[in-house]
Design a protein around this motif. Sequence first.
Motif, mmCIF file in Angstrom:
data_model
loop_
_atom_site.group_PDB
_atom_site.id
_atom_site.type_symbol
_atom_site.label_atom_id
_atom_site.label_comp_id
_atom_site.label_asym_id
_atom_site.label_seq_id
_atom_site.Cartn_x
_atom_site.Cartn_y
_atom_site.Cartn_z
ATOM 1 N N ALA A 1 30.701 57.844 19.081
ATOM 2 C CA ALA A 1 29.519 57.284 19.726
ATOM 3 C C ALA A 1 28.696 56.538 18.678
ATOM 4 O O ALA A 1 28.665 56.931 17.505
ATOM 5 C CB ALA A 1 28.679 58.386 20.363
ATOM 6 N N PHE A 2 28.042 55.456 19.098
ATOM 7 C CA PHE A 2 27.198 54.630 18.228
ATOM 8 C C PHE A 2 27.987 53.935 17.133
ATOM 9 O O PHE A 2 27.448 53.587 16.093
ATOM 10 C CB PHE A 2 26.059 55.440 17.587
ATOM 11 C CG PHE A 2 25.389 56.400 18.521
ATOM 12 C CD1 PHE A 2 24.889 55.952 19.734
ATOM 13 C CD2 PHE A 2 25.268 57.738 18.219
ATOM 14 C CE1 PHE A 2 24.278 56.827 20.610
ATOM 15 C CE2 PHE A 2 24.663 58.614 19.085
ATOM 16 C CZ PHE A 2 24.156 58.163 20.286
ATOM 17 N N THR A 3 29.308 53.763 17.306
ATOM 18 C CA THR A 3 30.076 53.010 16.324
ATOM 19 C C THR A 3 30.744 51.827 17.018
ATOM 20 O O THR A 3 30.893 51.811 18.242
ATOM 21 C CB THR A 3 31.196 53.865 15.686
ATOM 22 O OG1 THR A 3 32.114 54.255 16.714
ATOM 23 C CG2 THR A 3 30.641 55.100 15.018
ATOM 24 N N LEU B 1 24.831 49.929 26.584
ATOM 25 C CA LEU B 1 23.498 50.528 26.635
ATOM 26 C C LEU B 1 23.605 52.053 26.529
ATOM 27 O O LEU B 1 22.785 52.699 25.896
ATOM 28 C CB LEU B 1 22.818 50.143 27.954
ATOM 29 C CG LEU B 1 21.354 50.526 28.099
ATOM 30 C CD1 LEU B 1 20.494 49.655 27.202
ATOM 31 C CD2 LEU B 1 20.899 50.387 29.530
ATOM 32 N N MET B 2 24.657 52.613 27.144
ATOM 33 C CA MET B 2 24.783 54.067 27.172
ATOM 34 C C MET B 2 25.341 54.623 25.863
ATOM 35 O O MET B 2 24.936 55.697 25.435
ATOM 36 C CB MET B 2 25.698 54.499 28.328
ATOM 37 C CG MET B 2 25.169 54.172 29.703
ATOM 38 S SD MET B 2 23.744 55.165 30.183
ATOM 39 C CE MET B 2 24.528 56.510 31.048
ATOM 40 N N GLY C 1 23.645 52.664 21.126
ATOM 41 C CA GLY C 1 22.583 53.076 20.226
ATOM 42 C C GLY C 1 21.847 51.923 19.575
ATOM 43 O O GLY C 1 20.975 52.140 18.746
ATOM 44 N N ASN C 2 22.202 50.661 19.945
ATOM 45 C CA ASN C 2 21.392 49.507 19.539
ATOM 46 C C ASN C 2 21.212 49.380 18.032
ATOM 47 O O ASN C 2 20.116 49.112 17.545
ATOM 48 C CB ASN C 2 20.016 49.615 20.226
ATOM 49 C CG ASN C 2 19.359 48.269 20.436
ATOM 50 O OD1 ASN C 2 19.913 47.243 20.045
ATOM 51 N ND2 ASN C 2 18.190 48.252 21.035
ATOM 52 N N ILE C 3 22.274 49.602 17.259
ATOM 53 C CA ILE C 3 22.175 49.488 15.795
ATOM 54 C C ILE C 3 22.461 48.043 15.383
ATOM 55 O O ILE C 3 23.567 47.544 15.601
ATOM 56 C CB ILE C 3 23.184 50.416 15.087
ATOM 57 C CG1 ILE C 3 22.996 51.858 15.568
ATOM 58 C CG2 ILE C 3 23.032 50.332 13.574
ATOM 59 C CD1 ILE C 3 24.046 52.813 15.029
ATOM 60 N N TYR D 1 18.053 41.910 26.747
ATOM 61 C CA TYR D 1 17.291 42.946 27.454
ATOM 62 C C TYR D 1 16.040 43.323 26.664
ATOM 63 O O TYR D 1 14.938 43.400 27.218
ATOM 64 C CB TYR D 1 18.199 44.156 27.648
ATOM 65 C CG TYR D 1 17.595 45.285 28.410
ATOM 66 C CD1 TYR D 1 17.448 45.217 29.791
ATOM 67 C CD2 TYR D 1 17.189 46.443 27.762
ATOM 68 C CE1 TYR D 1 16.905 46.267 30.498
ATOM 69 C CE2 TYR D 1 16.649 47.501 28.465
ATOM 70 C CZ TYR D 1 16.512 47.411 29.828
ATOM 71 O OH TYR D 1 15.974 48.457 30.525
ATOM 72 N N ASP D 2 16.188 43.513 25.348
ATOM 73 C CA ASP D 2 15.050 43.850 24.497
ATOM 74 C C ASP D 2 13.984 42.758 24.542
ATOM 75 O O ASP D 2 12.799 43.037 24.645
ATOM 76 C CB ASP D 2 15.505 44.035 23.043
ATOM 77 C CG ASP D 2 16.153 45.390 22.823
ATOM 78 O OD1 ASP D 2 16.341 46.109 23.813
ATOM 79 O OD2 ASP D 2 16.469 45.710 21.665
ATOM 80 N N HIS D 3 14.446 41.486 24.462
ATOM 81 C CA HIS D 3 13.486 40.376 24.484
ATOM 82 C C HIS D 3 12.715 40.350 25.788
ATOM 83 O O HIS D 3 11.504 40.170 25.806
ATOM 84 C CB HIS D 3 14.219 39.037 24.308
ATOM 85 C CG HIS D 3 14.753 38.823 22.925
ATOM 86 N ND1 HIS D 3 14.070 39.205 21.803
ATOM 87 C CD2 HIS D 3 15.906 38.266 22.485
ATOM 88 C CE1 HIS D 3 14.777 38.898 20.724
ATOM 89 N NE2 HIS D 3 15.907 38.338 21.114
ATOM 90 N N GLU E 1 12.241 42.848 27.956
ATOM 91 C CA GLU E 1 11.392 44.030 28.106
ATOM 92 C C GLU E 1 10.153 43.939 27.227
ATOM 93 O O GLU E 1 9.110 44.469 27.572
ATOM 94 C CB GLU E 1 12.176 45.291 27.744
ATOM 95 C CG GLU E 1 13.178 45.693 28.798
ATOM 96 C CD GLU E 1 12.534 46.508 29.920
ATOM 97 O OE1 GLU E 1 12.067 47.608 29.650
ATOM 98 O OE2 GLU E 1 12.505 46.029 31.057
ATOM 99 N N SER E 2 10.271 43.277 26.061
ATOM 100 C CA SER E 2 9.103 43.187 25.194
ATOM 101 C C SER E 2 8.359 41.866 25.421
ATOM 102 O O SER E 2 7.564 41.452 24.593
ATOM 103 C CB SER E 2 9.513 43.346 23.724
ATOM 104 O OG SER E 2 10.521 42.427 23.393
ATOM 105 N N LEU E 3 8.634 41.231 26.562
ATOM 106 C CA LEU E 3 7.903 40.044 27.028
ATOM 107 C C LEU E 3 8.079 38.829 26.128
ATOM 108 O O LEU E 3 7.230 37.942 26.110
ATOM 109 C CB LEU E 3 6.397 40.350 27.187
ATOM 110 C CG LEU E 3 6.033 41.538 28.081
ATOM 111 C CD1 LEU E 3 4.523 41.744 28.104
ATOM 112 C CD2 LEU E 3 6.552 41.372 29.491
ATOM 113 N N GLN E 4 9.172 38.777 25.321
ATOM 114 C CA GLN E 4 9.416 37.595 24.489
ATOM 115 C C GLN E 4 10.382 36.687 25.229
ATOM 116 O O GLN E 4 11.567 36.594 24.888
ATOM 117 C CB GLN E 4 9.959 38.029 23.133
ATOM 118 C CG GLN E 4 8.885 38.718 22.323
ATOM 119 C CD GLN E 4 9.423 39.386 21.082
ATOM 120 O OE1 GLN E 4 10.461 40.037 21.106
ATOM 121 N NE2 GLN E 4 8.702 39.222 19.993
#
Lengths: 257, 226
Positions: free
Chosen positions: B88-90, B167-168, B171-173, B185-187, B189-192
Motif C-alpha cells: 500500500a502507498f507504493t 485515492l483509496m 496515499g497521495n505521495i 481533485y486537490d486543485h 477541492e482547494s478552490l484553485q
Amino acid sequence: MRRIVLQLLLYSIAATLSGPLYATELRVAVAANFAETLTEIAARFEADTGQPVTIIRGSTGKLYAQIINGAPFDIFLAADSRRPELLENEGYAITGSRFTYAAGRLVLWSPDPDLVDVDGKVLASNDFRFLAIANPRLAPYGEAARQTLEKLGVWESLRGRIVQGENIGQAYQFVASGNASLGLIARSQPLSSSLAPAGSFWEVPASMHEPIMQQGVLLEDTQHARAFLDFMRAQPAVIVAHGYDLPGQNTHNAYSR
Amino acid sequence: MLTAADTTALVITLQLAAVTTVVLLLVGTPLAWWLARSHSPVKPVIDAIVALPLVLPPTVLGFYLLLALGPEGAIGGLMESIGAKPLAFTFTGLVIGSVIYSLPFVVQPLQDAFAGIGRRPLEAAATLRAGPLDRFFSIALPLARPGYLTAAVLGFAHTLGEFGVVLMIGGNIPGSTQVLSIAIYDHVESLQYGQAHAVSAVLLVLSFVLLLTVYVLNRRFRVIRL
C-alpha cells in the motif's frame, strides 16, 4: 378492487409530491469528522422537540461547493472557519450567524500498544514506515498536522513516508486498516468510532498548531434552524465527550493512560 | 502552465499507465487466448470476472485492495511472511491496482481479435507442421495486431484516468503515488480552479489524441485486411 388500487396509487403520488412542501424538515450539512457527534445531538433534539433532523455528511470543501450551487441546507457545520467566512462574505449565509462550535484536537495514534510514546518522540525515529495525515491543502486537521510536524522539525525528513488521506476520515482508516503504522488523527475519531480505541496515543498539545476552529453558519433563517443551533450550544458536554475542545478551553483528559 | 508538482504527477501518471499496459499485455495475452478458444465450463465464470472492473465502482476495488494489502490481508500477510515491504502507498501497489482496474480494457479486445482469426489459418499452419508456439507467433499474433493496438491504447488511456483506486490505496505521495487525477481533485477541492483547468486540459488532450490514434489506425488496418 382496481379502483382502490388506483386511488392508493394516486394518493401515494400526491403524498410524495406534497411531502417536501409541507414537512418542516431541517437539513444540517456537517463536516464528516463531526457527523457522529451531531447525530447524538440531533437525536436529543428530536426527542425534545419532535422536529426531525436530516444530516448530510461530506467534506467541508464539497459541501461548500454544493451550497454555493444551491444545495437546500439550513445549517452548515464546517471543519474550518475559512469556508463559513467565505459563505458569509459571499452572501450565502445569514450575516452574523457564524460561530465556533468546537475546536479540533490532534492525537498521534497507533494500534500498536508500544509504538507511540507519551511525548511523540517516535515521529523523529525510523520505527515506522508510513505516517498518515489528512491532506494539508484540503483538510484543517491536515494543516494542523503539517504545522505540528514542522514545529517538531521532522516535516522535511518524513517526506516520502507521509501518506495523505483526502480527509481526516481516510487518514484514520489508513491506520485502522494497518496500512500505515501510525497517524495524526482527530482526537474525536477513536472516541466516536464503534471500535474501542486501543493501541498507543500521544495527545498533541494545542500549542503545536494553530487552533482548528470548527465553525457553523445559518443558511436559511428559519425558527427550527435557530432553535437547533441554540439547542446545540446548550450541549457542550456532548461535544467535549466526543473529544473536542470548546472554543477558548483546552481539555486533556480524553486519553488518560 | 503546469507547476513542478503537476509535472511530477504527469510523469508518474505516464509511468503508471506504461508499466500497467506492459504487464497487462503480458498477462492478458495467454488469458485472452484461452478465453477465445476454450469451451470449458468455467469460461463464463472467468469472462464475468474479467468484466467485473467495468461495472464495479473503483472505490470497491480500492477498498478491497486496501484490506488485502494491509498486514491482516491476504497479499499484505504474504508479503510480510516473506519479509517483503508492504505494497500500500507504493508505486508497485498502484500497478497492481491498475492492472485489475484496466484488465477488461486489454483482455476483451485481445479476446475478440483472437476469436476473429478463426480456426482455419491455424489448422492450415498445423498441416504444414508448424508447432503450437510457431503457430501462435507466426499466425495468431500478426493477425491480431489491430486487437493489440486497441488493447494497448485503451489500457493506457483507461489507466491515465484512474482515480478511485488510487485515492483509496495511493496515499497521495508526491513523486511516488500522486497521479494527475488526484492532483486535479486537490486543485478543485482547494478552490484553485486555474491550476485544475491547466492539468485537466492536459489530460483531456492526451486522452483524445490516444483514442483518435486507435480509431485512425484501426481504420487503416481494416482497409489493409480487405
